[in-house]
Enzyme design. Structure first.
Site, PDB file in Angstrom:
ATOM      1  N   TYR A  33     -13.641  29.239  -0.002  1.00  0.00           N
ATOM      2  CA  TYR A  33     -14.192  27.810   1.054  1.00  0.00           C
ATOM      3  C   TYR A  33     -15.486  27.478   0.257  1.00  0.00           C
ATOM      4  O   TYR A  33     -15.461  27.731  -0.932  1.00  0.00           O
ATOM      5  CB  TYR A  33     -14.278  28.250   2.022  1.00  0.00           C
ATOM      6  CG  TYR A  33     -15.948  28.462   2.049  1.00  0.00           C
ATOM      7  CD1 TYR A  33     -15.955  29.780   1.736  1.00  0.00           C
ATOM      8  CD2 TYR A  33     -16.913  27.983   2.642  1.00  0.00           C
ATOM      9  CE1 TYR A  33     -16.966  30.698   2.161  1.00  0.00           C
ATOM     10  CE2 TYR A  33     -18.683  28.387   2.690  1.00  0.00           C
ATOM     11  CZ  TYR A  33     -18.530  29.802   2.769  1.00  0.00           C
ATOM     12  OH  TYR A  33     -19.678  30.454   1.932  1.00  0.00           O
ATOM     13  N   ARG A  52     -16.113  24.314  -8.691  1.00  0.00           N
ATOM     14  CA  ARG A  52     -16.224  25.082  -8.327  1.00  0.00           C
ATOM     15  C   ARG A  52     -15.086  26.840  -7.636  1.00  0.00           C
ATOM     16  O   ARG A  52     -14.673  27.293  -7.398  1.00  0.00           O
ATOM     17  CB  ARG A  52     -17.389  25.924  -7.637  1.00  0.00           C
ATOM     18  CG  ARG A  52     -17.829  27.308  -7.150  1.00  0.00           C
ATOM     19  CD  ARG A  52     -19.177  27.796  -6.313  1.00  0.00           C
ATOM     20  NE  ARG A  52     -19.299  26.863  -5.526  1.00  0.00           N
ATOM     21  CZ  ARG A  52     -20.428  27.024  -4.863  1.00  0.00           C
ATOM     22  NH1 ARG A  52     -21.798  27.462  -4.890  1.00  0.00           N
ATOM     23  NH2 ARG A  52     -20.612  26.217  -3.504  1.00  0.00           N
ATOM     24  N   ARG A 100       3.158  39.283   8.179  1.00  0.00           N
ATOM     25  CA  ARG A 100       1.931  40.096   7.355  1.00  0.00           C
ATOM     26  C   ARG A 100       2.380  41.347   6.973  1.00  0.00           C
ATOM     27  O   ARG A 100       3.207  41.636   6.741  1.00  0.00           O
ATOM     28  CB  ARG A 100       0.762  41.005   8.676  1.00  0.00           C
ATOM     29  CG  ARG A 100       0.000  41.705   8.029  1.00  0.00           C
ATOM     30  CD  ARG A 100      -0.100  42.118   9.128  1.00  0.00           C
ATOM     31  NE  ARG A 100      -1.538  42.687   8.711  1.00  0.00           N
ATOM     32  CZ  ARG A 100      -2.432  44.034   8.221  1.00  0.00           C
ATOM     33  NH1 ARG A 100      -1.135  44.472   8.113  1.00  0.00           N
ATOM     34  NH2 ARG A 100      -3.406  43.959   7.840  1.00  0.00           N
ATOM     35  N   LYS A 147     -16.036  32.389  -3.720  1.00  0.00           N
ATOM     36  CA  LYS A 147     -16.459  32.358  -2.631  1.00  0.00           C
ATOM     37  C   LYS A 147     -15.259  31.908  -2.152  1.00  0.00           C
ATOM     38  O   LYS A 147     -14.586  31.362  -1.071  1.00  0.00           O
ATOM     39  CB  LYS A 147     -16.815  29.960  -2.737  1.00  0.00           C
ATOM     40  CG  LYS A 147     -17.936  29.775  -1.996  1.00  0.00           C
ATOM     41  CD  LYS A 147     -18.607  28.629  -2.204  1.00  0.00           C
ATOM     42  CE  LYS A 147     -19.234  28.275  -0.809  1.00  0.00           C
ATOM     43  NZ  LYS A 147     -20.275  28.782   0.127  1.00  0.00           N
ATOM     44  N   GLU A 179     -28.999  37.765  -3.224  1.00  0.00           N
ATOM     45  CA  GLU A 179     -29.200  35.972  -3.071  1.00  0.00           C
ATOM     46  C   GLU A 179     -29.305  36.262  -1.577  1.00  0.00           C
ATOM     47  O   GLU A 179     -29.583  37.035  -0.772  1.00  0.00           O
ATOM     48  CB  GLU A 179     -28.207  35.417  -3.376  1.00  0.00           C
ATOM     49  CG  GLU A 179     -27.164  35.988  -3.272  1.00  0.00           C
ATOM     50  CD  GLU A 179     -25.362  35.326  -3.356  1.00  0.00           C
ATOM     51  OE1 GLU A 179     -25.372  34.797  -4.102  1.00  0.00           O
ATOM     52  OE2 GLU A 179     -24.489  35.775  -3.962  1.00  0.00           O
ATOM     53  N   LEU A 204     -23.229  33.746  -5.844  1.00  0.00           N
ATOM     54  CA  LEU A 204     -22.478  33.421  -6.201  1.00  0.00           C
ATOM     55  C   LEU A 204     -23.377  32.529  -7.537  1.00  0.00           C
ATOM     56  O   LEU A 204     -24.522  31.822  -7.249  1.00  0.00           O
ATOM     57  CB  LEU A 204     -21.752  32.511  -4.923  1.00  0.00           C
ATOM     58  CG  LEU A 204     -21.137  31.351  -4.715  1.00  0.00           C
ATOM     59  CD1 LEU A 204     -19.616  32.029  -4.439  1.00  0.00           C
ATOM     60  CD2 LEU A 204     -21.859  29.819  -3.467  1.00  0.00           C
TER      61      LEU A 204
HETATM   62  C1  LIG Z   1     -23.875  33.827  -1.378  1.00  0.00           C
HETATM   63  C2  LIG Z   1     -24.386  32.368  -1.011  1.00  0.00           C
HETATM   64  N1  LIG Z   1     -25.045  31.879  -2.055  1.00  0.00           N
HETATM   65  C3  LIG Z   1     -25.907  30.449  -2.265  1.00  0.00           C
HETATM   66  C4  LIG Z   1     -24.985  29.754  -1.814  1.00  0.00           C
HETATM   67  C5  LIG Z   1     -25.665  28.188  -2.766  1.00  0.00           C
HETATM   68  O1  LIG Z   1     -24.431  28.029  -3.289  1.00  0.00           O
HETATM   69  P1  LIG Z   1     -24.546  26.542  -2.910  1.00  0.00           P
HETATM   70  O2  LIG Z   1     -25.590  25.472  -3.615  1.00  0.00           O
HETATM   71  O3  LIG Z   1     -23.320  25.680  -3.433  1.00  0.00           O
HETATM   72  O4  LIG Z   1     -24.269  26.081  -1.472  1.00  0.00           O
HETATM   73  C6  LIG Z   1     -24.333  29.700  -0.769  1.00  0.00           C
HETATM   74  C7  LIG Z   1     -23.443  28.416  -0.049  1.00  0.00           C
HETATM   75  O5  LIG Z   1     -23.257  28.856   0.839  1.00  0.00           O
HETATM   76  C8  LIG Z   1     -23.755  30.885  -0.631  1.00  0.00           C
HETATM   77  O6  LIG Z   1     -23.145  30.971   0.516  1.00  0.00           O
END
Ligand SMILES: Cc1ncc(COP(=O)(O)O)c(C=O)c1O
Length: 287
Positions: A33, A52, A100, A147, A179, A204
Site C-alpha cells: 500500500y 516507492r 486459497r 510497505k 521507527e 520503511l
Molecule cells: C512503519 C512506517 N515507517 C515510516 C512511515 C512514514 O513514511 P511516509 O513519510 O512515507 O509516510 C510510515 C508511514 O505509514 C510507516 O508505516
C-alpha cells in the site's frame, strides 16, 4: 458531499465497493500500500510515493497495474470527487482473487483500491502541542522496507501506546530505535544535530523523512544518519516524527520522560515550517 472510493477501475460509494473473500489481501496480507498526504487539495510528494509503490510491488512480484501518470490522474480524480482539501489518500494493491493456495495464481489480476480520509494536518493539535510516545519491542519481519499491508505488529504496538495514554509507539530492536508504528523517528542532540536511522531493510524508507532530510540540508542543519538507543532518545534535546499523514510532529515525552523541557523544541518548529512551506509550494508539490 458523500464519500467515493476507487475499486478496480471504478469510482463507487463505499457500500458498493466489495472484494471477494478469496482476495489474497484478505487471506494472506499478500499486497502492498501507499499513503499520500493532501494539502490545499494537492498531493504532497506524490512522485516519490508512486516510486516507492513501484518498488514495493516489484519486491513482491506484482505487476504495477498503472503508470505513474495514470495513478496520479486517478488519485487526483478521487480527491476531487471527495471534495477533499486536506487529508490522506490510501492506495492498495493485492495479488488479487484466487482459490486459497500459497503459490502465486497462474491467472488473475491485482485488486486495486483507493480511498481518502479527510483530516486536518497542518493545524492538528498533535502538530501544535506535540505527542507522547512509548517504546515497544519491534516484532516485525525482516523486510520492513516493503510497505506491506501485513501490519499486525504495528496494530499491537499502536494499541499498546493508546492504552498507555500515548499517541505513537517507537519500536526497538537490540536497544536501538527502528521507527514509529506508522512514522519515521528522529531526535535532536543537545548540539543541535538531527539524528535519524539510516535506510536498510530494518525500516520503511519514509518519503516525508526523505524530503525533510533534503530540506534540513538546504537549511544548514547538521545531520547524523546513524542508529540511536532509547537511552539516547530519553536524553535528547528534542524528538519528532514524520509521516505523509501528519508531516512533522513534535514528541514531548518518551515512556513518560519529558524530552528537553517537555515542549516542542525550536529545531522541530523550524522543520515543521520548512516542510509546510515545501508542501504549499506548487512548483515542488505534485500537482
Ligand atoms: C512503519 C512506517 N515507517 C515510516 C512511515 C512514514 O513514511 P511516509 O513519510 O512515507 O509516510 C510510515 C508511514 O505509514 C510507516 O508505516
Amino acid at each position: 458531499m458523500s464519500r467515493i472510493v476507487f475499486l478496480n477501475g471504478s469510482f463507487l460509494p463505499p457500500e458498493e465497493a466489495k472484494v471477494p473473500i478469496m482476495d489474497r489481501g484478505f487471506l494472506f496480507a499478500d499486497g502492498v500500500y501507499e499513503g499520500v498526504g493532501v494539502l490545499d487539495g494537492r498531493l504532497i510528494d506524490n512522485e516519490a510515493h508512486l516510486e516507492r509503490l513501484e518498488r514495493s510491488l516489484r519486491e513482491i512480484r506484482i505487476d504495477n497495474p498503472y503508470s505513474r501518470n495514470e495513478w496520479t490522474r486517478l488519485e487526483q480524480e478521487l480527491v476531487r470527487r471527495n471534495g477533499m482539501t486536506e487529508g490522506f489518500v490510501y492506495l492498495q494493491v493485492t495479488r488479487g482473487v484466487a482459490e486459497r493456495d500459497f503459490f502465486f495464481p497462474q491467472e488473475g489480476k491485482p485488486t486495486v483500491m483507493m480511498f481518502t480520509q479527510t483530516k486536518s494536518i497542518a493545524n492538528a493539535p498533535a502538530a501544535k502541542n506535540g505527542i507522547s510516545v512509548i517504546t515497544v519491542p519491534d516484532q516485525r519481519w525482516e523486510r520492513r522496507d516493503i510497505k506491506s499491508i501485513a501490519l499486525l505488529a504495528q496494530v499491537l504496538a499502536k494499541q499498546a501506546a493508546k492504552e498507555a495514554g500515548a499517541q505513537e509507539a517507537w519500536m526497538v530492536e537490540n536497544g536501538y530505535v527502528t521507527e514509529g508504528g506508522s512514522s519515521s523517528g528522529f531526535i535532536v542532540t543537545k548540539a543541535g544535530s538531527i539524528v535519524v536511522r539510516p535506510l536498510s531493510h530494518a525500516i520503511l524508507p519514509g518519503i516525508t523523512r526523505q524530503s525533510l532530510l533534503r530540506l534540513s540540508k538546504e537549511d544548514g542543519v547538521t545531520l547524523e544518519e546513524r542508529l540511536f538507543t532509547v537511552e539516547e532518545a530519553y536524553g535528547a534535546a528534542e524528538a519528532f516524527l514524520t509521516s505523509a499523514s501528519n508531516f512533522v510532529v513534535p514528541i514531548v515525552s518518551i515512556d513518560g520522560r519529558p524530552i528537553g523541557d517537555g515542549k516542542p523544541g525550536p529545531i522541530t518548529r523550524r522543520l515543521q515550517e520548512l516542510y509546510l512551506q515545501m508542501a504549499r509550494e506548487p512548483a515542488i508539490a505534485a500537482e
